[in-house]
Each structure stands twice: as C-alpha cells, then as structure tokens.
Design an enzyme around this catalytic site. Structure first.
Site, PDB file in Angstrom:
ATOM      1  N   LYS A 181     -32.815 -18.423   8.079  1.00  0.00           N
ATOM      2  CA  LYS A 181     -33.514 -18.860   6.321  1.00  0.00           C
ATOM      3  C   LYS A 181     -32.776 -20.048   6.462  1.00  0.00           C
ATOM      4  O   LYS A 181     -31.681 -20.001   6.913  1.00  0.00           O
ATOM      5  CB  LYS A 181     -33.898 -17.074   6.036  1.00  0.00           C
ATOM      6  CG  LYS A 181     -35.241 -16.777   6.785  1.00  0.00           C
ATOM      7  CD  LYS A 181     -35.321 -15.242   5.493  1.00  0.00           C
ATOM      8  CE  LYS A 181     -36.501 -14.898   5.955  1.00  0.00           C
ATOM      9  NZ  LYS A 181     -36.426 -13.660   5.053  1.00  0.00           N
TER      10      LYS A 181
ATOM     11  N   TYR B 204     -46.171 -15.903   7.046  1.00  0.00           N
ATOM     12  CA  TYR B 204     -45.938 -15.159   6.003  1.00  0.00           C
ATOM     13  C   TYR B 204     -47.422 -14.824   4.927  1.00  0.00           C
ATOM     14  O   TYR B 204     -47.864 -14.566   3.747  1.00  0.00           O
ATOM     15  CB  TYR B 204     -44.805 -15.697   5.492  1.00  0.00           C
ATOM     16  CG  TYR B 204     -43.518 -15.794   5.465  1.00  0.00           C
ATOM     17  CD1 TYR B 204     -43.412 -14.381   5.526  1.00  0.00           C
ATOM     18  CD2 TYR B 204     -43.311 -16.370   6.023  1.00  0.00           C
ATOM     19  CE1 TYR B 204     -41.445 -14.059   6.605  1.00  0.00           C
ATOM     20  CE2 TYR B 204     -41.635 -16.644   6.122  1.00  0.00           C
ATOM     21  CZ  TYR B 204     -40.951 -15.115   6.156  1.00  0.00           C
ATOM     22  OH  TYR B 204     -39.471 -15.021   6.677  1.00  0.00           O
TER      23      TYR B 204
ATOM     24  N   ASN C 110     -32.440 -13.711   2.202  1.00  0.00           N
ATOM     25  CA  ASN C 110     -31.988 -12.535   2.748  1.00  0.00           C
ATOM     26  C   ASN C 110     -31.246 -12.963   4.407  1.00  0.00           C
ATOM     27  O   ASN C 110     -32.072 -12.310   5.439  1.00  0.00           O
ATOM     28  CB  ASN C 110     -32.389 -11.354   2.349  1.00  0.00           C
ATOM     29  CG  ASN C 110     -34.116 -11.487   3.258  1.00  0.00           C
ATOM     30  OD1 ASN C 110     -34.166 -12.774   3.633  1.00  0.00           O
ATOM     31  ND2 ASN C 110     -34.481 -10.701   2.910  1.00  0.00           N
TER      32      ASN C 110
ATOM     33  N   HIS D  15     -34.754 -14.098   8.999  1.00  0.00           N
ATOM     34  CA  HIS D  15     -36.157 -13.025   9.386  1.00  0.00           C
ATOM     35  C   HIS D  15     -36.140 -12.323  11.141  1.00  0.00           C
ATOM     36  O   HIS D  15     -35.571 -12.536  11.749  1.00  0.00           O
ATOM     37  CB  HIS D  15     -37.241 -13.871   9.296  1.00  0.00           C
ATOM     38  CG  HIS D  15     -38.650 -13.263  10.066  1.00  0.00           C
ATOM     39  ND1 HIS D  15     -39.482 -12.378   9.296  1.00  0.00           N
ATOM     40  CD2 HIS D  15     -39.722 -13.078  11.038  1.00  0.00           C
ATOM     41  CE1 HIS D  15     -40.374 -12.096   9.710  1.00  0.00           C
ATOM     42  NE2 HIS D  15     -40.295 -12.703  11.267  1.00  0.00           N
TER      43      HIS D  15
ATOM     44  N   GLU E  78     -45.634 -14.141  15.598  1.00  0.00           N
ATOM     45  CA  GLU E  78     -45.050 -15.501  15.861  1.00  0.00           C
ATOM     46  C   GLU E  78     -44.339 -16.373  16.456  1.00  0.00           C
ATOM     47  O   GLU E  78     -44.262 -17.301  16.406  1.00  0.00           O
ATOM     48  CB  GLU E  78     -43.964 -13.964  14.956  1.00  0.00           C
ATOM     49  CG  GLU E  78     -43.811 -13.659  13.689  1.00  0.00           C
ATOM     50  CD  GLU E  78     -43.704 -12.675  12.377  1.00  0.00           C
ATOM     51  OE1 GLU E  78     -41.867 -12.393  13.426  1.00  0.00           O
ATOM     52  OE2 GLU E  78     -43.925 -11.674  11.742  1.00  0.00           O
TER      53      GLU E  78
END
Ligand code: IDP
Ligand code: MG
Length: 157
Positions: free
Chosen positions: A14, A54, A120, A123, A134
C-alpha cells in the site's frame, strides 16, 4: 481442488509501504517463504480501480478516508505463487488491526501506530476466489509470467 503448489495470491504494498521505503523488505518476506513471483507492477492506481477492488468495504464509514489513503501514492501490486499461497500469505501479513498483528509478521513488524487499522502497509487476498478476482482486476493474462525456477527441480522431486 488444484495442486496447492501452484495456488496464486494477490498481494499489494500500500502507499505507506512505498513512501516508507519498505518495498524491498516486503518482497524479501515472500521470496524467503519460497513463493515464486508471477507478476509485479509499480503504479499509481485510479480511484475507479480502487473502488472496484474494495467494493465490499464501500458501505463502511471509514471508506472515504480509506480511499484517500489508498490514493496517496503509488502501490506495488504483485502475484505470488506457492503452497497454499492465499492462506500462507495471510499468516505472513497477520491482522489488519496493527495492535492485533503479532511480532514476526509483516504488519506486526512494520506497522507503526496501534489505535486504528488504516495505513497498514500491505494488502493480501483473503480467499482463493478473491485472489482470482483481484489478479484479474490488476493484471492482464499476458502480464502473468509462466516460468520455472531452476531451484524447484532440486526442491520438489
Ligand atoms: P485485511 O486488509 O486484513 O483484509 P479488512 O478488514 O478486509 O482487512 O479491511 C481492508 C482494509 O481496510 C484494511 O487493511 C485497512 O487498510 C482498511 N480498514 C479496515 N477497517 C478500517 C477502519 O476501521 N478504519 C480505517 N481503515 C480500515
Ligand atoms: Mg480483507
């Protein structure tokens, strides 16, 4: 069920992971675990792609802020292949919420603050079907490289 040795998962570093210079460190974790790299890009994703990726989170209150965070810089989407790749990668990542991420895991070692689960670092797809969806969103069929590591002829008989 297919051969678990060739299961593929979708992983993405990310924006905070890229800004903080953690790309090499994160890739190393997957290499060290014996996963094989199938595809990788460095890109600044569109808002449309992120909203598609998402879509299951879109009703959450945190979603607008989350999208803003995900648009705050480039990301590194990757496809890794290996034994039980989806589940094993989730173990390597650990919990989204940083205070629940065990030391020794990617999030446990690299995520900094603990009060919420926003930036965080990484992913990882949470199921085989999610991984397939994905991978299809972020990569074309042509971008998935089929190759055999020479070492595999020594590791797997
Ligand atoms: P996961 O990344 O471990 O699969 P999910 O619960 O599926 O965790 O959430 C997806 C992502 O959405 C998280 O990694 C995190 O970046 C973000 N997120 C989840 N819950 C919150 C929240 O309460 N506030 C802000 N961001 C959140
Ligand atoms: Mg998830």
């Amino acid at each position: 069920m297919g051969d678990p040795n060739v299961e593929r998962t979708f992983i993405m570093i990310k924006p905070d992971g890229v800004h903080r210079g953690l790309v090499g460190k994160i890739i190393k974790r997957f290499e060290s675990k014996g996963f094989k790299l199938v595809a990788m890009k460095f890109m600044w994703p569109s808002e449309q792609l992120l909203r598609q990726h998402y879509s299951d989170l879109s009703n959450n209150q945190f979603f607008p802020g989350f999208i803003k965070y995900m648009l705050s810089g480039p990301v590194v989407p990757m496809v890794w292949e290996g034994l039980d790749a989806v589940k094993t990668a989730r173990f390597l990542l650990c919990a989204a919420n940083r205070k629940d991420a065990n030391p020794g895991t990617i999030r446990g070692d690299l995520c900094t603050q603990t009060e919420h689960s926003g930036p965080n670092v990484i992913h990882g797809a949470d199921a085989v079907e999610a991984a397939e969806r994905e991978i299809g969103l972020w990569f074309t069929e042509k971008e998935l490289v089929t190759w055999t590591r020479t070492v595999d002829t020594w590791v797997y008989e």
